[in-house]
Design a protein around this motif. Structure first.
Motif, PDB file in Angstrom:
ATOM      1  N   THR A 151       0.500  -1.255  -0.191  1.00 54.56           N
ATOM      2  CA  THR A 151       0.010  -0.321   0.461  1.00 54.56           C
ATOM      3  C   THR A 151       1.126   1.543   0.233  1.00 54.56           C
ATOM      4  O   THR A 151       1.149   1.936  -0.562  1.00 54.56           O
ATOM      5  N   ILE A 152       1.532   0.973   0.924  1.00 53.30           N
ATOM      6  CA  ILE A 152       2.556   2.551   0.665  1.00 53.30           C
ATOM      7  C   ILE A 152       3.547   1.893  -0.441  1.00 53.30           C
ATOM      8  O   ILE A 152       3.579   3.433  -0.929  1.00 53.30           O
ATOM      9  N   ASN A 153       4.254   1.566  -0.732  1.00 53.69           N
ATOM     10  CA  ASN A 153       5.238   1.265  -1.978  1.00 53.69           C
ATOM     11  C   ASN A 153       4.282   2.008  -3.253  1.00 53.69           C
ATOM     12  O   ASN A 153       4.663   2.709  -3.992  1.00 53.69           O
ATOM     13  N   ASN A 154       2.973   1.611  -3.115  1.00 53.41           N
ATOM     14  CA  ASN A 154       2.417   2.343  -4.651  1.00 53.41           C
ATOM     15  C   ASN A 154       1.918   3.825  -4.646  1.00 53.41           C
ATOM     16  O   ASN A 154       1.494   3.922  -5.705  1.00 53.41           O
ATOM     17  N   PHE A 155       1.757   4.316  -2.619  1.00 49.77           N
ATOM     18  CA  PHE A 155       1.996   5.866  -3.242  1.00 49.77           C
ATOM     19  C   PHE A 155       3.064   6.817  -3.124  1.00 49.77           C
ATOM     20  O   PHE A 155       3.518   7.729  -4.460  1.00 49.77           O
ATOM     21  N   ASP A 156       4.508   5.527  -2.640  1.00 55.30           N
ATOM     22  CA  ASP A 156       5.932   6.253  -3.089  1.00 55.30           C
ATOM     23  C   ASP A 156       6.758   4.881  -2.591  1.00 55.30           C
ATOM     24  O   ASP A 156       6.782   4.798  -2.463  1.00 55.30           O
ATOM     25  N   LYS A 157       7.666   5.541  -3.402  1.00 54.76           N
ATOM     26  CA  LYS A 157       8.604   4.499  -3.241  1.00 54.76           C
ATOM     27  C   LYS A 157       9.012   3.591  -2.232  1.00 54.76           C
ATOM     28  O   LYS A 157       9.838   4.879  -1.691  1.00 54.76           O
ATOM     29  N   ILE A 158       9.346   2.420  -1.861  1.00 53.74           N
ATOM     30  CA  ILE A 158      10.023   2.210  -0.612  1.00 53.74           C
ATOM     31  C   ILE A 158      11.327   2.690  -0.602  1.00 53.74           C
ATOM     32  O   ILE A 158      11.759   1.259  -1.538  1.00 53.74           O
ATOM     33  N   VAL A 232       7.061  11.903   3.167  1.00 52.44           N
ATOM     34  CA  VAL A 232       5.509  11.640   3.652  1.00 52.44           C
ATOM     35  C   VAL A 232       4.663  12.553   4.744  1.00 52.44           C
ATOM     36  O   VAL A 232       5.161  12.282   6.214  1.00 52.44           O
ATOM     37  N   SER A 233       3.617  12.714   4.606  1.00 52.70           N
ATOM     38  CA  SER A 233       3.156  13.382   5.586  1.00 52.70           C
ATOM     39  C   SER A 233       1.868  12.424   6.347  1.00 52.70           C
ATOM     40  O   SER A 233       1.219  10.756   6.088  1.00 52.70           O
ATOM     41  N   LYS A 234       2.135  12.985   7.405  1.00 53.37           N
ATOM     42  CA  LYS A 234       1.219  11.351   8.658  1.00 53.37           C
ATOM     43  C   LYS A 234      -0.544  11.527   7.942  1.00 53.37           C
ATOM     44  O   LYS A 234      -1.178  10.770   7.993  1.00 53.37           O
ATOM     45  N   GLU A 235      -0.602  12.448   7.665  1.00 50.20           N
ATOM     46  CA  GLU A 235      -2.595  12.885   6.601  1.00 50.20           C
ATOM     47  C   GLU A 235      -2.458  11.988   5.313  1.00 50.20           C
ATOM     48  O   GLU A 235      -3.395  11.096   5.540  1.00 50.20           O
ATOM     49  N   ASP A 236      -1.532  12.044   4.686  1.00 52.07           N
ATOM     50  CA  ASP A 236      -1.254  11.017   3.517  1.00 52.07           C
ATOM     51  C   ASP A 236      -1.279   9.577   3.978  1.00 52.07           C
ATOM     52  O   ASP A 236      -2.229   8.918   3.393  1.00 52.07           O
ATOM     53  N   ILE A 240      -4.241   6.449   2.576  1.00 51.45           N
ATOM     54  CA  ILE A 240      -3.889   5.966   1.760  1.00 51.45           C
ATOM     55  C   ILE A 240      -4.596   4.385   2.790  1.00 51.45           C
ATOM     56  O   ILE A 240      -4.880   3.682   2.236  1.00 51.45           O
ATOM     57  N   LEU A 241      -3.833   4.618   3.892  1.00 52.63           N
ATOM     58  CA  LEU A 241      -5.055   3.381   4.821  1.00 52.63           C
ATOM     59  C   LEU A 241      -5.877   2.845   5.278  1.00 52.63           C
ATOM     60  O   LEU A 241      -6.335   2.259   4.717  1.00 52.63           O
ATOM     61  N   SER A 242      -6.364   4.389   5.262  1.00 53.20           N
ATOM     62  CA  SER A 242      -7.964   3.990   5.383  1.00 53.20           C
ATOM     63  C   SER A 242      -8.718   3.713   4.190  1.00 53.20           C
ATOM     64  O   SER A 242      -9.898   3.385   4.167  1.00 53.20           O
ATOM     65  N   LEU A 249      -8.069   1.243  10.831  1.00 53.55           N
ATOM     66  CA  LEU A 249      -7.297   1.753  11.653  1.00 53.55           C
ATOM     67  C   LEU A 249      -7.823   1.408  12.592  1.00 53.55           C
ATOM     68  O   LEU A 249      -8.844   1.634  12.880  1.00 53.55           O
ATOM     69  N   LEU A 250      -7.139   1.456  13.862  1.00 53.53           N
ATOM     70  CA  LEU A 250      -8.050   1.507  15.351  1.00 53.53           C
ATOM     71  C   LEU A 250      -6.968   2.908  16.170  1.00 53.53           C
ATOM     72  O   LEU A 250      -6.096   3.133  16.467  1.00 53.53           O
ATOM     73  N   ASN A 251      -8.101   3.787  16.345  1.00 49.85           N
ATOM     74  CA  ASN A 251      -8.209   4.551  17.176  1.00 49.85           C
ATOM     75  C   ASN A 251      -7.804   4.706  18.324  1.00 49.85           C
ATOM     76  O   ASN A 251      -8.949   4.408  18.796  1.00 49.85           O
ATOM     77  N   THR A 252      -6.687   4.500  18.582  1.00 50.92           N
ATOM     78  CA  THR A 252      -6.399   3.868  20.003  1.00 50.92           C
ATOM     79  C   THR A 252      -6.774   4.841  21.308  1.00 50.92           C
ATOM     80  O   THR A 252      -7.288   4.440  22.170  1.00 50.92           O
ATOM     81  N   GLU A 253      -7.020   6.069  21.146  1.00 56.33           N
ATOM     82  CA  GLU A 253      -7.446   6.697  22.009  1.00 56.33           C
ATOM     83  C   GLU A 253      -8.597   6.912  22.516  1.00 56.33           C
ATOM     84  O   GLU A 253      -9.089   6.819  23.521  1.00 56.33           O
ATOM     85  N   LYS A 254      -9.541   7.311  21.251  1.00 60.52           N
ATOM     86  CA  LYS A 254     -11.251   6.906  21.398  1.00 60.52           C
ATOM     87  C   LYS A 254     -11.496   5.514  21.266  1.00 60.52           C
ATOM     88  O   LYS A 254     -12.666   5.805  22.553  1.00 60.52           O
ATOM     89  N   ALA A 255     -11.344   5.267  21.319  1.00 56.94           N
ATOM     90  CA  ALA A 255     -11.376   2.956  21.515  1.00 56.94           C
ATOM     91  C   ALA A 255     -10.894   3.053  22.726  1.00 56.94           C
ATOM     92  O   ALA A 255     -11.157   2.391  23.497  1.00 56.94           O
ATOM     93  N   ASP A 256      -9.836   3.432  23.322  1.00 63.48           N
ATOM     94  CA  ASP A 256      -8.910   3.218  24.362  1.00 63.48           C
ATOM     95  C   ASP A 256      -9.000   1.844  24.661  1.00 63.48           C
ATOM     96  O   ASP A 256      -9.477   1.048  25.191  1.00 63.48           O
ATOM     97  N   ALA A 257      -8.358   1.355  23.632  1.00 61.72           N
ATOM     98  CA  ALA A 257      -7.882  -0.035  23.223  1.00 61.72           C
ATOM     99  C   ALA A 257      -6.623   0.302  22.400  1.00 61.72           C
ATOM    100  O   ALA A 257      -6.724   0.802  21.737  1.00 61.72           O
TER     101      ALA A 257
END
Ligand code: NAD
Length: 338
Positions: A151-158, A232-236, A240-242, A249-257
């Motif tokens: 997924t990341i490699n398709n966005f920007d070469k690893i 690469v920015s965190k937003e990007d 792409i991951l979501s 993606l598990l939002n660990t803070e919101k889910a408290d998990a």
């Protein structure tokens, strides 16, 4: 006409793939085979699956009160393609029989890569597997790593990957495996074989992995450090991951998990069949970027992550659907991402 699929090896992986086949509109389950007449054979019978075993074992199954539809050869003859989910290394011995009957087969990650024409991860190289007679679905750990890397490699070469894999010591049903009170460097030697396995699919990248085994049965947990050609920015990355199928993606803070135990509990609460989590579950808050560097952590449910991959591998081998169509149909029927 539906594709006739047989499952050779009805254990942790085989039984899940069998259930998944029954949900596919373009596939028919011919039957399942195993060698020991244990509780898994009983439950297969209860589900109405036709059960096959080796010629020598037929009597043993009958004596245990399990009806046998025939020998494994009979099952192979009646099918178009075999999912080989026998224990690691056993599949290679069966290859000769599949070839003898002119049947295609999908092998699992416990086999050496040379058992097949291609090692497979649906998001990475579906098209390389089209019309191939022998395909090997890579291991649970490798599937987890590849989904993220491709997924990341398709966005920007690893450019480089360094990773650590904390493996579960045993599957929940396994009573004789350990350790029970130690974290073991397994192997203590670097690199672990996972890097080599990733290279069977995502060729030519610079990757080194280490692996540990921890006293848990629930999931594996990976931490990856990736460098890409560009910044690469965190937003990007979140974007792409979501938007990638089979990644959650598990939002660990919101889910408290923030643990594998809580991921499994969410699966239980959602009433997921067998509590399975075939998605790669990334801890959203673990995603860290700095220039062209990325860090992230995710959980891999070893018992189910390769199930959708096996379904897609069948469609690639028979060339009955494009990559995107197959992934969409598999995800829809198995309620992946729901
Ligand atoms: P398992 O031990 O749970 O099941 C294996 C099944 O094969 C059993 O039903 C057994 O009766 C049957 N069997 C044994 N010998 C046989 C023979 N000669 N002929 C026919 N059937 C035979 O194993 P598993 O965990 O499902 O692993 C199967 C494959 O999947 C291995 O290659 C493994 O590396 C791979 N895999 C396992 C996991 C996991 O976490 N369990 C994850 C990904 C890939």
């Amino acid at each position: 006409v539906k594709v006739k699929v047989a499952i050779n090896g009805y254990g942790t992986i085989g039984k899940r793939v069998a259930d998944a086949i029954r949900l596919q509109p373009d596939m028919e389950l011919i039957g399942v085979a195993k060698t020991s007449p244990n509780y898994e054979a009983f439950t297969a019978m209860r589900k109405g699956y036709k059960l096959y075993t080796t010629k020598e074992n037929i009597q043993k199954f009958q004596n245990s009160g399990i009806n046998v539809a025939g020998s494994i050869e009979d099952m192979i003859k009646d099918s178009d393609i075999i999912i080989d989910a026998t224990p690691g290394g056993v599949g290679a011995n069966y290859k000769k029989i599949y070839q003898e009957y002119g049947k295609k087969a999908i092998f699992q990650g416990g086999e050496k890569s040379d058992v097949a024409d291609v090692s497979f991860s649906a998001l990475c190289n579906y098209n390389d597997a089209i019309n191939k007679n022998y395909i090997r679905v890579v291991s649970c750990n490798t599937t987890g790593i590849l989904r993220v890397l491709c997924t990341i490699n398709n966005f920007d070469k690893i450019e480089k990957v360094r990773g650590t894999i904390v493996r579960r010591a045993a599957d929940p049903k396994e009573v004789k495996k350990g350790p029970i009170n130690s974290i073991v460097a397994d192997p203590a030697r670097i690199p672990s074989h996972h890097a080599k396995d990733v290279l069977t699919v995502l060729k030519g990248i610079d990757i080194i992995t280490s692996a540990l085994v921890a006293p848990t049965t629930l999931m594996h947990l990976h931490t990856l450090f990736i460098t890409t050609r560009n910044k690469v920015s965190k937003e990007d990355l979140l974007n792409i991951l979501s938007n990638t199928p089979r990644i959650l993606l598990l939002n660990t803070e919101k889910a408290d998990a923030e643990s594998t135990a809580e991921i499994m509990e969410i699966a239980r609460d959602l009433g997921r069949y067998r509590n399975d989590v075939p998605e790669t579950v990334i801890f959203e808050d673990s995603i860290y970027t700095n220039g062209n560097e990325i860090f992230l952590m995710y959980g891999v449910h070893q018992e189910s992550i390769v199930v959708p991959e096996n379904i897609d591998a069948i469609r690639a081998s028979l060339n009955i659907m494009s990559r995107d169509e197959s992934i969409r149909l598999t995800n829809e029927t198995l309620k992946i991402g729901k």
